[in-house]
Design a protein around this motif. Structure first.
Motif, PDB file in Angstrom:
ATOM      1  N   MET A 154      33.313  58.272  15.255  1.00  0.00           N
ATOM      2  CA  MET A 154      32.765  59.143  14.264  1.00  0.00           C
ATOM      3  C   MET A 154      32.153  60.336  14.979  1.00  0.00           C
ATOM      4  SD  MET A 154      29.678  58.426  11.563  1.00  0.00           S
ATOM      5  CE  MET A 154      30.704  57.587  10.390  1.00  0.00           C
ATOM      6  N   THR A 166      30.379  62.068  19.729  1.00  0.00           N
ATOM      7  CA  THR A 166      30.974  60.961  18.976  1.00  0.00           C
ATOM      8  C   THR A 166      30.143  59.697  19.190  1.00  0.00           C
ATOM      9  OG1 THR A 166      32.437  60.392  20.809  1.00  0.00           O
ATOM     10  CG2 THR A 166      33.328  61.871  19.128  1.00  0.00           C
ATOM     11  N   ILE A 167      30.186  58.828  18.203  1.00  0.00           N
ATOM     12  CA  ILE A 167      29.571  57.511  18.330  1.00  0.00           C
ATOM     13  C   ILE A 167      30.569  56.466  17.833  1.00  0.00           C
ATOM     14  CG2 ILE A 167      27.187  58.321  18.092  1.00  0.00           C
ATOM     15  CD1 ILE A 167      27.248  57.357  15.185  1.00  0.00           C
ATOM     16  N   ALA A 168      30.459  55.287  18.391  1.00  0.00           N
ATOM     17  CA  ALA A 168      31.324  54.183  17.970  1.00  0.00           C
ATOM     18  C   ALA A 168      30.745  53.546  16.709  1.00  0.00           C
ATOM     19  CB  ALA A 168      31.441  53.153  19.074  1.00  0.00           C
ATOM     20  N   VAL A 169      31.615  53.218  15.780  1.00  0.00           N
ATOM     21  CA  VAL A 169      31.195  52.556  14.553  1.00  0.00           C
ATOM     22  C   VAL A 169      31.836  51.181  14.521  1.00  0.00           C
ATOM     23  CG1 VAL A 169      31.234  52.651  12.036  1.00  0.00           C
ATOM     24  CG2 VAL A 169      30.996  54.761  13.354  1.00  0.00           C
ATOM     25  N   ALA A 170      31.030  50.173  14.298  1.00  0.00           N
ATOM     26  CA  ALA A 170      31.543  48.792  14.296  1.00  0.00           C
ATOM     27  C   ALA A 170      32.278  48.468  13.017  1.00  0.00           C
ATOM     28  CB  ALA A 170      30.403  47.810  14.487  1.00  0.00           C
TER      29      ALA A 170
END
Length: 68
Positions: free
Chosen positions: A1, A64-68
């Motif tokens: 994201m 960006t960040i990781a989304v679970a």
């Protein structure tokens, strides 16, 4: 994201060329001319003198960040 992180600007660093980096929104930084070339959503470029950037402008760093 994709996320946008605000970058703090005060009266001193707002007018410094090295505060700004080329990227998706800033097309080019003109150190000698002290202008930013901004690209809008339609792909049109617009020069903006650093002296015209006031406290009403905001600067964001894209990431960006990781989304679970």
């Amino acid at each position: 994201m994709v996320v946008l992180t605000p970058v703090w600007l005060d009266s001193k660093n707002r007018a410094a060329c090295d505060t700004y980096r080329e990227g998706r929104v800033i097309e080019r930084v003109g150190v000698k001319t002290r202008t930013l070339v901004l690209r809008d959503a339609a792909g049109q470029t617009h020069p903006l003198a650093l002296r015209d950037i006031d406290k009403n402008w905001s600067l964001f760093r894209a990431g960006t960040i990781a989304v679970a």
